[in-house]
Design a protein around this motif. Structure first.
Motif, PDB file in Angstrom:
ATOM      1  N   ARG A  21       4.372   7.528   8.697  1.00 34.95           N
ATOM      2  CA  ARG A  21       3.241   7.338   9.618  1.00 34.95           C
ATOM      3  C   ARG A  21       2.267   6.296   9.093  1.00 34.95           C
ATOM      4  O   ARG A  21       1.836   5.398   9.837  1.00 34.95           O
ATOM      5  CB  ARG A  21       2.529   8.674   9.835  1.00 34.95           C
ATOM      6  CG  ARG A  21       3.368   9.744  10.494  1.00 34.95           C
ATOM      7  CD  ARG A  21       2.642  11.064  10.474  1.00 34.95           C
ATOM      8  NE  ARG A  21       2.380  11.487   9.092  1.00 34.95           N
ATOM      9  CZ  ARG A  21       1.677  12.578   8.769  1.00 34.95           C
ATOM     10  NH1 ARG A  21       1.168  13.334   9.711  1.00 34.95           N
ATOM     11  NH2 ARG A  21       1.481  12.902   7.500  1.00 34.95           N
ATOM     12  N   TRP A  22       1.917   6.398   7.820  1.00 34.19           N
ATOM     13  CA  TRP A  22       0.974   5.452   7.245  1.00 34.19           C
ATOM     14  C   TRP A  22       1.589   4.064   7.141  1.00 34.19           C
ATOM     15  O   TRP A  22       0.906   3.056   7.356  1.00 34.19           O
ATOM     16  CB  TRP A  22       0.524   5.939   5.867  1.00 34.19           C
ATOM     17  CG  TRP A  22      -0.318   7.168   5.929  1.00 34.19           C
ATOM     18  CD1 TRP A  22       0.106   8.474   5.813  1.00 34.19           C
ATOM     19  CD2 TRP A  22      -1.731   7.235   6.145  1.00 34.19           C
ATOM     20  NE1 TRP A  22      -0.950   9.330   5.940  1.00 34.19           N
ATOM     21  CE2 TRP A  22      -2.096   8.601   6.139  1.00 34.19           C
ATOM     22  CE3 TRP A  22      -2.720   6.282   6.331  1.00 34.19           C
ATOM     23  CZ2 TRP A  22      -3.411   9.029   6.315  1.00 34.19           C
ATOM     24  CZ3 TRP A  22      -4.034   6.700   6.505  1.00 34.19           C
ATOM     25  CH2 TRP A  22      -4.364   8.049   6.496  1.00 34.19           C
ATOM     26  N   ARG A  23       2.891   4.011   6.809  1.00 30.01           N
ATOM     27  CA  ARG A  23       3.560   2.707   6.726  1.00 30.01           C
ATOM     28  C   ARG A  23       3.604   2.036   8.089  1.00 30.01           C
ATOM     29  O   ARG A  23       3.324   0.839   8.221  1.00 30.01           O
ATOM     30  CB  ARG A  23       4.973   2.893   6.177  1.00 30.01           C
ATOM     31  CG  ARG A  23       5.743   1.583   6.049  1.00 30.01           C
ATOM     32  CD  ARG A  23       7.063   1.770   5.336  1.00 30.01           C
ATOM     33  NE  ARG A  23       7.868   2.793   5.956  1.00 30.01           N
ATOM     34  CZ  ARG A  23       8.263   3.909   5.347  1.00 30.01           C
ATOM     35  NH1 ARG A  23       7.924   4.134   4.096  1.00 30.01           N
ATOM     36  NH2 ARG A  23       9.009   4.804   5.977  1.00 30.01           N
ATOM     37  N   LEU A  24       3.938   2.799   9.122  1.00 32.17           N
ATOM     38  CA  LEU A  24       3.985   2.234  10.472  1.00 32.17           C
ATOM     39  C   LEU A  24       2.601   1.783  10.924  1.00 32.17           C
ATOM     40  O   LEU A  24       2.450   0.697  11.497  1.00 32.17           O
ATOM     41  CB  LEU A  24       4.558   3.266  11.442  1.00 32.17           C
ATOM     42  CG  LEU A  24       4.602   2.870  12.916  1.00 32.17           C
ATOM     43  CD1 LEU A  24       5.478   1.637  13.119  1.00 32.17           C
ATOM     44  CD2 LEU A  24       5.103   4.027  13.778  1.00 32.17           C
ATOM     45  N   ALA A 129      12.970   2.522   5.946  1.00 27.25           N
ATOM     46  CA  ALA A 129      13.045   3.906   6.412  1.00 27.25           C
ATOM     47  C   ALA A 129      14.104   4.001   7.503  1.00 27.25           C
ATOM     48  O   ALA A 129      14.332   3.032   8.227  1.00 27.25           O
ATOM     49  CB  ALA A 129      11.692   4.374   6.954  1.00 27.25           C
ATOM     50  N   PRO A 130      14.771   5.152   7.608  1.00 25.44           N
ATOM     51  CA  PRO A 130      15.706   5.338   8.722  1.00 25.44           C
ATOM     52  C   PRO A 130      14.994   5.166  10.054  1.00 25.44           C
ATOM     53  O   PRO A 130      13.807   5.492  10.193  1.00 25.44           O
ATOM     54  CB  PRO A 130      16.203   6.779   8.529  1.00 25.44           C
ATOM     55  CG  PRO A 130      15.968   7.080   7.078  1.00 25.44           C
ATOM     56  CD  PRO A 130      14.738   6.315   6.700  1.00 25.44           C
ATOM     57  N   VAL A 131      15.713   4.658  11.034  1.00 28.39           N
ATOM     58  CA  VAL A 131      15.099   4.350  12.324  1.00 28.39           C
ATOM     59  C   VAL A 131      14.529   5.602  12.980  1.00 28.39           C
ATOM     60  O   VAL A 131      13.443   5.573  13.566  1.00 28.39           O
ATOM     61  CB  VAL A 131      16.125   3.663  13.247  1.00 28.39           C
ATOM     62  CG1 VAL A 131      15.527   3.418  14.627  1.00 28.39           C
ATOM     63  CG2 VAL A 131      16.582   2.347  12.637  1.00 28.39           C
ATOM     64  N   HIS A 132      15.238   6.722  12.887  1.00 29.24           N
ATOM     65  CA  HIS A 132      14.751   7.928  13.552  1.00 29.24           C
ATOM     66  C   HIS A 132      13.438   8.416  12.940  1.00 29.24           C
ATOM     67  O   HIS A 132      12.584   8.978  13.639  1.00 29.24           O
ATOM     68  CB  HIS A 132      15.806   9.034  13.495  1.00 29.24           C
ATOM     69  CG  HIS A 132      16.058   9.567  12.114  1.00 29.24           C
ATOM     70  ND1 HIS A 132      16.947   8.965  11.240  1.00 29.24           N
ATOM     71  CD2 HIS A 132      15.531  10.626  11.445  1.00 29.24           C
ATOM     72  CE1 HIS A 132      16.970   9.649  10.111  1.00 29.24           C
ATOM     73  NE2 HIS A 132      16.121  10.653  10.200  1.00 29.24           N
ATOM     74  N   GLU A 133      13.241   8.181  11.622  1.00 29.10           N
ATOM     75  CA  GLU A 133      11.968   8.565  11.012  1.00 29.10           C
ATOM     76  C   GLU A 133      10.834   7.675  11.505  1.00 29.10           C
ATOM     77  O   GLU A 133       9.702   8.134  11.706  1.00 29.10           O
ATOM     78  CB  GLU A 133      12.072   8.488   9.486  1.00 29.10           C
ATOM     79  CG  GLU A 133      12.871   9.620   8.865  1.00 29.10           C
ATOM     80  CD  GLU A 133      12.679   9.686   7.363  1.00 29.10           C
ATOM     81  OE1 GLU A 133      11.873   8.885   6.839  1.00 29.10           O
ATOM     82  OE2 GLU A 133      13.328  10.534   6.731  1.00 29.10           O
ATOM     83  N   THR A 134      11.126   6.395  11.693  1.00 27.42           N
ATOM     84  CA  THR A 134      10.106   5.487  12.214  1.00 27.42           C
ATOM     85  C   THR A 134       9.697   5.888  13.625  1.00 27.42           C
ATOM     86  O   THR A 134       8.506   5.878  13.969  1.00 27.42           O
ATOM     87  CB  THR A 134      10.634   4.041  12.199  1.00 27.42           C
ATOM     88  OG1 THR A 134      10.999   3.681  10.864  1.00 27.42           O
ATOM     89  CG2 THR A 134       9.572   3.078  12.701  1.00 27.42           C
ATOM     90  N   SER A 140       4.294  10.755  16.160  1.00 27.74           N
ATOM     91  CA  SER A 140       3.202  11.468  15.495  1.00 27.74           C
ATOM     92  C   SER A 140       1.878  10.723  15.611  1.00 27.74           C
ATOM     93  O   SER A 140       0.809  11.344  15.566  1.00 27.74           O
ATOM     94  CB  SER A 140       3.545  11.683  14.023  1.00 27.74           C
ATOM     95  OG  SER A 140       4.740  12.428  13.876  1.00 27.74           O
ATOM     96  N   LEU A 141       1.936   9.403  15.751  1.00 23.52           N
ATOM     97  CA  LEU A 141       0.728   8.594  15.909  1.00 23.52           C
ATOM     98  C   LEU A 141       0.275   8.507  17.361  1.00 23.52           C
ATOM     99  O   LEU A 141      -0.610   7.718  17.686  1.00 23.52           O
ATOM    100  CB  LEU A 141       0.970   7.183  15.360  1.00 23.52           C
ATOM    101  CG  LEU A 141       1.211   7.077  13.849  1.00 23.52           C
ATOM    102  CD1 LEU A 141       1.548   5.645  13.456  1.00 23.52           C
ATOM    103  CD2 LEU A 141       0.015   7.581  13.064  1.00 23.52           C
ATOM    104  N   LEU A 147       7.058   4.159  25.560  1.00 25.44           N
ATOM    105  CA  LEU A 147       7.185   2.978  24.715  1.00 25.44           C
ATOM    106  C   LEU A 147       8.143   3.251  23.549  1.00 25.44           C
ATOM    107  O   LEU A 147       8.950   2.381  23.179  1.00 25.44           O
ATOM    108  CB  LEU A 147       5.811   2.575  24.197  1.00 25.44           C
ATOM    109  CG  LEU A 147       5.715   1.257  23.425  1.00 25.44           C
ATOM    110  CD1 LEU A 147       6.191   0.100  24.291  1.00 25.44           C
ATOM    111  CD2 LEU A 147       4.288   1.012  22.959  1.00 25.44           C
ATOM    112  N   VAL A 148       8.066   4.443  22.987  1.00 27.39           N
ATOM    113  CA  VAL A 148       8.975   4.811  21.897  1.00 27.39           C
ATOM    114  C   VAL A 148      10.418   4.835  22.391  1.00 27.39           C
ATOM    115  O   VAL A 148      11.336   4.325  21.743  1.00 27.39           O
ATOM    116  CB  VAL A 148       8.579   6.180  21.312  1.00 27.39           C
ATOM    117  CG1 VAL A 148       9.561   6.597  20.220  1.00 27.39           C
ATOM    118  CG2 VAL A 148       7.170   6.127  20.738  1.00 27.39           C
ATOM    119  N   HIS A 149      10.635   5.435  23.586  1.00 29.50           N
ATOM    120  CA  HIS A 149      11.993   5.494  24.131  1.00 29.50           C
ATOM    121  C   HIS A 149      12.512   4.100  24.471  1.00 29.50           C
ATOM    122  O   HIS A 149      13.705   3.803  24.285  1.00 29.50           O
ATOM    123  CB  HIS A 149      12.006   6.377  25.376  1.00 29.50           C
ATOM    124  CG  HIS A 149      11.714   7.809  25.079  1.00 29.50           C
ATOM    125  ND1 HIS A 149      11.282   8.694  26.035  1.00 29.50           N
ATOM    126  CD2 HIS A 149      11.780   8.514  23.920  1.00 29.50           C
ATOM    127  CE1 HIS A 149      11.096   9.880  25.488  1.00 29.50           C
ATOM    128  NE2 HIS A 149      11.393   9.793  24.210  1.00 29.50           N
TER     129      HIS A 149
END
Length: 261
Positions: A21-24, A129-134, A140-141, A147-149
């Motif tokens: 989350r913080w990295r993104l 990071a794995p794509v699903h975690e991103t 989470s943000l 937009l995520v989909h």
């Protein structure tokens, strides 16, 4: 999947250990600040900072270089003409009898540096990071779900199109096709493009059905929850401070003379 689209598995690195989350959030803030830059020195500094993240994330340099070069081919074709486009008010240099616009050259450097910086930040985000975690971090943000989909489907569709294009190219070569400047070649290219879209659409439908069969309901889940640590906050704060300093530097370069007067 075709080799040029492969993303290396995230390795052990300081960036990989950060909370997604913080990295993104840090990468998105940095990208937004880079887009607003309009002078060469801050843009080149931002590019240097992005390349330092490549080293910090221990990304394969050849992998980054090949994809960065491929991504810059199209913008470079358009911006390289800017030094030759002389407008009233531009500072002009005479280089070997050719008039070069210093203003246009500065714009070209700025645009290329910004494009390279944004692409580099996206590569860092994908490879650390794995794509699903991103995508889970984006959820989470509270980034809008549509937009995520859309990002997920676009990411997946690139691989589908690459796979189908590889098959079609192999089929054409087996049949003795060679690309030439002829009506037959143009017709074949059009037919291949149409077939590629149709096959890609069919495969994407099968992927969507497979995702629904596996219980995907639009939410991204993982076996562990995100945890915020001090290093995450420090990295985000460093990204925000760097972005703010670059923006302030850019504003000073543009309006500093007016303010001092």
């Amino acid at each position: 999947m075709t080799l040029p689209l492969n993303i290396p598995a995230p390795g052990a690195s300081p960036l990989q250990r950060l909370d997604p989350r913080w990295r993104l959030a840090a990468v998105l803030c940095g990208t937004c600040s880079v887009v607003l830059l309009q002078t060469p020195p801050p843009a080149l500094t931002a590019l240097a900072a992005a390349l330092s993240l490549v080293l910090l994330g221990r990304l394969p340099l050849r992998w980054v270089g090949v994809r960065l070069g491929a991504a810059l081919i199209l913008p470079a074709f358009f911006v390289l003409w800017l030094p030759l486009a002389i407008q009233p008010g531009h500072v002009v240099w005479d280089v070997g009898g050719v008039a070069i616009s210093a203003t246009g050259l500065a714009h070209a450097i700025t645009l290329l540096a910004k494009a390279a910086c944004v692409v580099t930040l996206m590569l860092v985000l994908l490879a650390t990071a794995p794509v699903h975690e991103t995508f889970k971090a984006a959820q989470s943000l509270y980034i809008p779900g549509w937009l995520v989909h859309l990002a997920l489907l676009s990411y997946r569709y690139v691989f589908l199109l690459g796979d189908e294009f590889g098959r079609l190219r192999t089929a054409l070569r087996v049949r003795g096709y060679r690309n030439r400047a002829s009506l037959h070649s143009y017709r074949t290219i059009g037919q291949v493009a149409g077939t590629l879209l149709v096959r890609g659409h069919e495969r994407s439908e099968r992927v969507a059905q497979a995702m629904r069969c596996r219980g995907f309901d639009g939410h991204f889940r993982s076996l562990h929850d995100f945890q915020t640590r001090g290093a995450d906050v420090l990295f985000f704060a460093a990204a925000i401070i760097t972005a703010g300093c670059l923006l302030a530097w850019d504003l000073w370069d543009r309006y500093g003379d007016t303010v001092t007067r």
